[in-house]
Scaffold this motif. Structure first.
Motif, PDB file in Angstrom:
ATOM      1  N   PRO A  21      36.945  49.023  39.257  1.00  0.00           N
ATOM      2  CA  PRO A  21      37.179  50.348  38.688  1.00  0.00           C
ATOM      3  C   PRO A  21      38.568  50.479  38.066  1.00  0.00           C
ATOM      4  CG  PRO A  21      37.194  50.458  41.084  1.00  0.00           C
ATOM      5  CD  PRO A  21      36.808  49.059  40.707  1.00  0.00           C
ATOM      6  N   HIS A  22      39.455  49.539  38.351  1.00  0.00           N
ATOM      7  CA  HIS A  22      40.809  49.609  37.808  1.00  0.00           C
ATOM      8  C   HIS A  22      40.900  48.926  36.437  1.00  0.00           C
ATOM      9  CE1 HIS A  22      45.123  48.426  37.546  1.00  0.00           C
ATOM     10  NE2 HIS A  22      45.259  49.682  37.907  1.00  0.00           N
ATOM     11  N   CYS A  23      40.451  47.672  36.334  1.00  0.00           N
ATOM     12  CA  CYS A  23      40.590  46.926  35.074  1.00  0.00           C
ATOM     13  C   CYS A  23      39.253  46.645  34.387  1.00  0.00           C
ATOM     14  CB  CYS A  23      41.347  45.625  35.302  1.00  0.00           C
ATOM     15  SG  CYS A  23      40.412  44.353  36.180  1.00  0.00           S
ATOM     16  N   LYS A  24      38.146  47.052  35.002  1.00  0.00           N
ATOM     17  CA  LYS A  24      36.781  46.911  34.466  1.00  0.00           C
ATOM     18  C   LYS A  24      36.278  45.474  34.435  1.00  0.00           C
ATOM     19  CE  LYS A  24      36.938  51.299  33.529  1.00  0.00           C
ATOM     20  NZ  LYS A  24      37.183  52.062  34.706  1.00  0.00           N
ATOM     21  N   SER A  25      36.984  44.565  35.075  1.00  0.00           N
ATOM     22  CA  SER A  25      36.566  43.169  35.117  1.00  0.00           C
ATOM     23  C   SER A  25      35.365  43.007  36.052  1.00  0.00           C
ATOM     24  CB  SER A  25      37.720  42.306  35.626  1.00  0.00           C
ATOM     25  OG  SER A  25      37.273  40.994  35.897  1.00  0.00           O
ATOM     26  N   THR A  26      34.493  42.058  35.728  1.00  0.00           N
ATOM     27  CA  THR A  26      33.384  41.719  36.621  1.00  0.00           C
ATOM     28  C   THR A  26      33.729  40.487  37.471  1.00  0.00           C
ATOM     29  OG1 THR A  26      32.352  40.428  34.863  1.00  0.00           O
ATOM     30  CG2 THR A  26      31.612  42.717  35.121  1.00  0.00           C
ATOM     31  N   ASN A  27      34.964  40.020  37.356  1.00  0.00           N
ATOM     32  CA  ASN A  27      35.451  38.871  38.120  1.00  0.00           C
ATOM     33  C   ASN A  27      35.933  39.376  39.480  1.00  0.00           C
ATOM     34  OD1 ASN A  27      36.290  36.331  38.847  1.00  0.00           O
ATOM     35  ND2 ASN A  27      38.152  36.382  37.609  1.00  0.00           N
ATOM     36  N   ILE A  28      34.953  39.660  40.363  1.00  0.00           N
ATOM     37  CA  ILE A  28      35.266  40.245  41.665  1.00  0.00           C
ATOM     38  C   ILE A  28      34.663  39.402  42.777  1.00  0.00           C
ATOM     39  CG2 ILE A  28      35.406  42.586  40.737  1.00  0.00           C
ATOM     40  CD1 ILE A  28      32.630  43.092  41.925  1.00  0.00           C
ATOM     41  N   LYS A  29      35.136  39.640  44.003  1.00  0.00           N
ATOM     42  CA  LYS A  29      34.560  38.956  45.151  1.00  0.00           C
ATOM     43  C   LYS A  29      34.429  39.954  46.297  1.00  0.00           C
ATOM     44  CE  LYS A  29      38.862  37.380  47.243  1.00  0.00           C
ATOM     45  NZ  LYS A  29      39.615  36.275  47.769  1.00  0.00           N
ATOM     46  N   GLU A  57      37.207  42.922  46.130  1.00  0.00           N
ATOM     47  CA  GLU A  57      38.544  42.668  45.606  1.00  0.00           C
ATOM     48  C   GLU A  57      38.409  42.061  44.212  1.00  0.00           C
ATOM     49  OE1 GLU A  57      42.698  40.403  46.820  1.00  0.00           O
ATOM     50  OE2 GLU A  57      40.893  39.998  47.973  1.00  0.00           O
ATOM     51  N   CYS A  58      39.210  42.547  43.271  1.00  0.00           N
ATOM     52  CA  CYS A  58      39.188  42.019  41.904  1.00  0.00           C
ATOM     53  C   CYS A  58      40.044  40.760  41.852  1.00  0.00           C
ATOM     54  CB  CYS A  58      39.729  43.074  40.933  1.00  0.00           C
ATOM     55  SG  CYS A  58      39.770  42.502  39.222  1.00  0.00           S
ATOM     56  N   LYS A  59      39.495  39.686  41.290  1.00  0.00           N
ATOM     57  CA  LYS A  59      40.237  38.435  41.167  1.00  0.00           C
ATOM     58  C   LYS A  59      41.245  38.501  40.024  1.00  0.00           C
ATOM     59  CE  LYS A  59      36.617  35.433  42.957  1.00  0.00           C
ATOM     60  NZ  LYS A  59      35.744  34.281  42.610  1.00  0.00           N
ATOM     61  N   ASN A  60      41.067  39.474  39.088  1.00  0.00           N
ATOM     62  CA  ASN A  60      42.006  39.588  37.965  1.00  0.00           C
ATOM     63  C   ASN A  60      43.240  40.389  38.332  1.00  0.00           C
ATOM     64  OD1 ASN A  60      40.239  38.148  36.449  1.00  0.00           O
ATOM     65  ND2 ASN A  60      39.659  39.805  35.089  1.00  0.00           N
ATOM     66  N   CYS A  61      43.056  41.597  38.851  1.00  0.00           N
ATOM     67  CA  CYS A  61      44.200  42.474  39.090  1.00  0.00           C
ATOM     68  C   CYS A  61      44.522  42.669  40.569  1.00  0.00           C
ATOM     69  CB  CYS A  61      43.997  43.839  38.423  1.00  0.00           C
ATOM     70  SG  CYS A  61      42.705  44.860  39.175  1.00  0.00           S
ATOM     71  N   GLY A  62      43.656  42.199  41.487  1.00  0.00           N
ATOM     72  CA  GLY A  62      43.923  42.307  42.908  1.00  0.00           C
ATOM     73  C   GLY A  62      43.552  43.647  43.541  1.00  0.00           C
TER      74      GLY A  62
END
Length: 148
Positions: free
Chosen positions: A106-114, A140-145
């Motif tokens: 929800p912060h950076c819109k990345s789908t790179n999450i775990k 947790e987002c792997k891009n922005c944490g």
């Protein structure tokens, strides 16, 4: 056509929530709902204001766009079209992410999450206690944490 209204008293006093610019009152209302001072119409329509507000809620930016419309209406329309295109693209990205049913940050819109595992969460709580950032978090987002 509904116009954005300005209360000069609230603007001069830098009222903290809307800084004197009012877009939610009836078109025929010219009394400020906050200070009961007289309001005037600006040159921005409510629709234009909504687009500008969606791009930035900075009062300096809003006033720069009002000056731009006064000074160079062609450049103003060019900028407004750019903003509308940008907002449409952002909306399309949100719709694609919703339609994919794939979770995203929800912060950076990345789908790179775990997923945050129970073991990982437990270790964090054991180390940091109530100050752990992983209490009641699932991803947790792997891009922005960012965790949520």
């Amino acid at each position: 056509m509904d116009m954005l209204k300005l209360c000069n008293r609230c603007r001069d006093e830098d009222e903290e929530t809307f800084h004197g610019y009012i877009g939610w009152v009836d078109e025929n209302c010219y009394e400020c709902p906050i200070c009961q001072n007289k309001m005037t119409d600006t040159i921005l329509t409510i629709d234009e204001y909504n687009v500008i507000d969606a791009v930035s809620n900075d009062i300096i930016f809003l006033e720069a766009m009002i000056r731009l419309k006064q000074d160079d209406v062609i450049e103003f329309q060019f900028k407004m079209n750019q903003f509308k295109t940008q907002l449409q693209q952002q909306e399309q990205i949100k719709e694609q992410q919703k339609s994919n049913n794939q979770p995203y940050c929800p912060h950076c819109k990345s789908t790179n999450i775990k997923s945050i595992t129970t073991l990982n969460r437990g270790a964090s709580i054991a180390m940091w206690g109530i100050f752990s950032k992983k209490i009641n978090k699932s991803f947790e987002c792997k891009n922005c944490g960012y965790t949520w």
